[in-house]
Design a protein around this motif. Structure first.
Motif, PDB file in Angstrom:
ATOM      1  N   MET A   1      10.835  37.345 -22.585  1.00  0.00           N
ATOM      2  CA  MET A   1      11.171  38.683 -22.007  1.00  0.00           C
ATOM      3  C   MET A   1      11.590  38.665 -20.628  1.00  0.00           C
ATOM      4  O   MET A   1      10.875  37.820 -19.862  1.00  0.00           O
ATOM      5  CB  MET A   1       9.780  39.430 -22.211  1.00  0.00           C
ATOM      6  CG  MET A   1       9.343  39.645 -23.673  1.00  0.00           C
ATOM      7  SD  MET A   1       7.813  40.922 -23.860  1.00  0.00           S
ATOM      8  CE  MET A   1       8.536  42.261 -23.208  1.00  0.00           C
ATOM      9  N   PRO A   2      12.257  39.594 -20.222  1.00  0.00           N
ATOM     10  CA  PRO A   2      12.767  39.564 -18.807  1.00  0.00           C
ATOM     11  C   PRO A   2      11.583  40.487 -18.178  1.00  0.00           C
ATOM     12  O   PRO A   2      10.549  40.986 -18.638  1.00  0.00           O
ATOM     13  CB  PRO A   2      14.130  40.655 -18.894  1.00  0.00           C
ATOM     14  CG  PRO A   2      13.930  41.362 -19.975  1.00  0.00           C
ATOM     15  CD  PRO A   2      13.174  40.275 -21.003  1.00  0.00           C
ATOM     16  N   GLY A   3      11.675  40.344 -16.919  1.00  0.00           N
ATOM     17  CA  GLY A   3      10.515  40.748 -16.053  1.00  0.00           C
ATOM     18  C   GLY A   3       9.292  40.085 -15.817  1.00  0.00           C
ATOM     19  O   GLY A   3       9.354  38.829 -16.218  1.00  0.00           O
ATOM     20  N   SER A   4       8.307  40.680 -14.958  1.00  0.00           N
ATOM     21  CA  SER A   4       7.326  39.980 -14.688  1.00  0.00           C
ATOM     22  C   SER A   4       5.930  39.898 -15.238  1.00  0.00           C
ATOM     23  O   SER A   4       4.957  39.276 -15.286  1.00  0.00           O
ATOM     24  CB  SER A   4       6.781  40.167 -13.091  1.00  0.00           C
ATOM     25  OG  SER A   4       6.528  41.860 -12.978  1.00  0.00           O
ATOM     26  N   GLU A   5       5.784  40.869 -16.414  1.00  0.00           N
ATOM     27  CA  GLU A   5       4.970  41.062 -17.331  1.00  0.00           C
ATOM     28  C   GLU A   5       5.483  40.440 -18.739  1.00  0.00           C
ATOM     29  O   GLU A   5       6.508  40.892 -19.290  1.00  0.00           O
ATOM     30  CB  GLU A   5       4.680  42.460 -17.647  1.00  0.00           C
ATOM     31  CG  GLU A   5       3.561  42.745 -18.500  1.00  0.00           C
ATOM     32  CD  GLU A   5       3.398  44.169 -18.741  1.00  0.00           C
ATOM     33  OE1 GLU A   5       2.428  44.614 -19.772  1.00  0.00           O
ATOM     34  OE2 GLU A   5       3.824  45.250 -17.933  1.00  0.00           O
ATOM     35  N   LYS A   6       4.700  39.365 -18.834  1.00  0.00           N
ATOM     36  CA  LYS A   6       5.260  38.447 -20.286  1.00  0.00           C
ATOM     37  C   LYS A   6       4.310  38.690 -21.329  1.00  0.00           C
ATOM     38  O   LYS A   6       4.686  38.452 -22.462  1.00  0.00           O
ATOM     39  CB  LYS A   6       5.232  36.998 -19.927  1.00  0.00           C
ATOM     40  CG  LYS A   6       6.038  36.708 -18.696  1.00  0.00           C
ATOM     41  CD  LYS A   6       7.256  36.855 -18.954  1.00  0.00           C
ATOM     42  CE  LYS A   6       8.286  36.485 -17.624  1.00  0.00           C
ATOM     43  NZ  LYS A   6       9.727  37.141 -18.152  1.00  0.00           N
ATOM     44  N   ARG A   7       3.268  39.374 -21.371  1.00  0.00           N
ATOM     45  CA  ARG A   7       2.340  39.788 -22.290  1.00  0.00           C
ATOM     46  C   ARG A   7       2.056  41.052 -22.476  1.00  0.00           C
ATOM     47  O   ARG A   7       1.203  41.693 -21.588  1.00  0.00           O
ATOM     48  CB  ARG A   7       1.141  38.793 -22.142  1.00  0.00           C
ATOM     49  CG  ARG A   7       0.172  38.939 -23.246  1.00  0.00           C
ATOM     50  CD  ARG A   7      -1.077  38.218 -22.988  1.00  0.00           C
ATOM     51  NE  ARG A   7      -1.941  38.402 -24.222  1.00  0.00           N
ATOM     52  CZ  ARG A   7      -2.859  39.619 -24.547  1.00  0.00           C
ATOM     53  NH1 ARG A   7      -2.858  40.523 -23.714  1.00  0.00           N
ATOM     54  NH2 ARG A   7      -3.603  39.593 -25.623  1.00  0.00           N
ATOM     55  N   ASN A   8       2.586  41.881 -23.542  1.00  0.00           N
ATOM     56  CA  ASN A   8       2.198  43.219 -23.537  1.00  0.00           C
ATOM     57  C   ASN A   8       2.297  43.566 -24.944  1.00  0.00           C
ATOM     58  O   ASN A   8       2.420  42.680 -25.969  1.00  0.00           O
ATOM     59  CB  ASN A   8       3.201  44.105 -22.753  1.00  0.00           C
ATOM     60  CG  ASN A   8       4.769  43.858 -23.158  1.00  0.00           C
ATOM     61  OD1 ASN A   8       5.142  43.494 -24.120  1.00  0.00           O
ATOM     62  ND2 ASN A   8       5.565  43.726 -22.038  1.00  0.00           N
ATOM     63  N   ARG A   9       2.248  44.884 -25.360  1.00  0.00           N
ATOM     64  CA  ARG A   9       2.162  45.272 -26.893  1.00  0.00           C
ATOM     65  C   ARG A   9       3.535  44.962 -27.314  1.00  0.00           C
ATOM     66  O   ARG A   9       3.481  44.524 -28.586  1.00  0.00           O
ATOM     67  CB  ARG A   9       2.126  46.964 -26.855  1.00  0.00           C
ATOM     68  CG  ARG A   9       2.010  47.387 -28.096  1.00  0.00           C
ATOM     69  CD  ARG A   9       1.568  48.862 -28.211  1.00  0.00           C
ATOM     70  NE  ARG A   9       2.532  49.661 -27.487  1.00  0.00           N
ATOM     71  CZ  ARG A   9       3.559  50.273 -27.732  1.00  0.00           C
ATOM     72  NH1 ARG A   9       3.919  49.751 -29.157  1.00  0.00           N
ATOM     73  NH2 ARG A   9       4.482  50.920 -27.118  1.00  0.00           N
ATOM     74  N   GLN A  10       4.563  44.986 -26.875  1.00  0.00           N
ATOM     75  CA  GLN A  10       6.067  44.613 -27.501  1.00  0.00           C
ATOM     76  C   GLN A  10       5.986  43.122 -27.844  1.00  0.00           C
ATOM     77  O   GLN A  10       6.576  42.811 -28.855  1.00  0.00           O
ATOM     78  CB  GLN A  10       6.987  45.116 -26.494  1.00  0.00           C
ATOM     79  CG  GLN A  10       7.273  46.592 -26.473  1.00  0.00           C
ATOM     80  CD  GLN A  10       6.486  47.252 -25.522  1.00  0.00           C
ATOM     81  OE1 GLN A  10       5.626  46.466 -24.806  1.00  0.00           O
ATOM     82  NE2 GLN A  10       6.639  48.546 -25.240  1.00  0.00           N
ATOM     83  N   SER A  11       5.727  42.321 -26.667  1.00  0.00           N
ATOM     84  CA  SER A  11       5.714  40.834 -26.916  1.00  0.00           C
ATOM     85  C   SER A  11       4.761  40.332 -27.980  1.00  0.00           C
ATOM     86  O   SER A  11       4.898  39.449 -28.864  1.00  0.00           O
ATOM     87  CB  SER A  11       5.531  40.239 -25.410  1.00  0.00           C
ATOM     88  OG  SER A  11       4.032  40.154 -25.105  1.00  0.00           O
ATOM     89  N   LEU A  12       3.477  40.829 -27.843  1.00  0.00           N
ATOM     90  CA  LEU A  12       2.516  40.654 -29.082  1.00  0.00           C
ATOM     91  C   LEU A  12       2.914  41.184 -30.521  1.00  0.00           C
ATOM     92  O   LEU A  12       2.745  40.581 -31.321  1.00  0.00           O
ATOM     93  CB  LEU A  12       1.207  41.298 -28.696  1.00  0.00           C
ATOM     94  CG  LEU A  12       0.561  40.613 -27.430  1.00  0.00           C
ATOM     95  CD1 LEU A  12      -0.877  41.057 -27.102  1.00  0.00           C
ATOM     96  CD2 LEU A  12       0.621  39.077 -27.488  1.00  0.00           C
ATOM     97  N   THR A  13       3.697  42.176 -30.612  1.00  0.00           N
ATOM     98  CA  THR A  13       4.217  42.523 -31.806  1.00  0.00           C
ATOM     99  C   THR A  13       5.216  41.633 -32.294  1.00  0.00           C
ATOM    100  O   THR A  13       5.277  41.270 -33.622  1.00  0.00           O
ATOM    101  CB  THR A  13       4.863  44.146 -31.777  1.00  0.00           C
ATOM    102  OG1 THR A  13       3.771  44.931 -31.279  1.00  0.00           O
ATOM    103  CG2 THR A  13       5.412  44.666 -33.033  1.00  0.00           C
TER     104      THR A  13
END
Length: 86
Positions: free
Chosen positions: A37-49
């Protein structure tokens, strides 16, 4: 927030784990699944989905996942299979 240093350490750890899994399981092939994923947040609701859907699909096709890691730098799953490389 994930920094470049975090990402580089994670990449090195992922590489070491891949080498160890292949060394400990001769004759098997390794599938490594990560969510990029782009950006500095790699673990979020979208990435876990996305990770959950990918792991579910891998389990349906290949069976059990060998290693799963839910890290700040992103989700990782590793699967060893005896299927031939084509």
């Amino acid at each position: 927030m994930v920094t470049l240093e975090h990402l580089l350490k994670s990449r090195d750890a992922r590489s070491a784990l891949q080498r160890r899994l292949l060394h400990d399981n001769p004759g098997k092939n390794l599938i490594c699944m990560t969510v990029v994923m782009p950006g500095s947040e790699k673990r979020n609701r979208q990435s876990l989905t996305v990770a959950s859907a990918a792991v579910k699909a891998l389990r349906e096709v290949f069976g059990e996942i060998s290693v799963e890691r839910d890290l700040e730098t992103g989700y990782e799953a590793y699967l060893l299979t005896a299927l031939p490389v084509e």
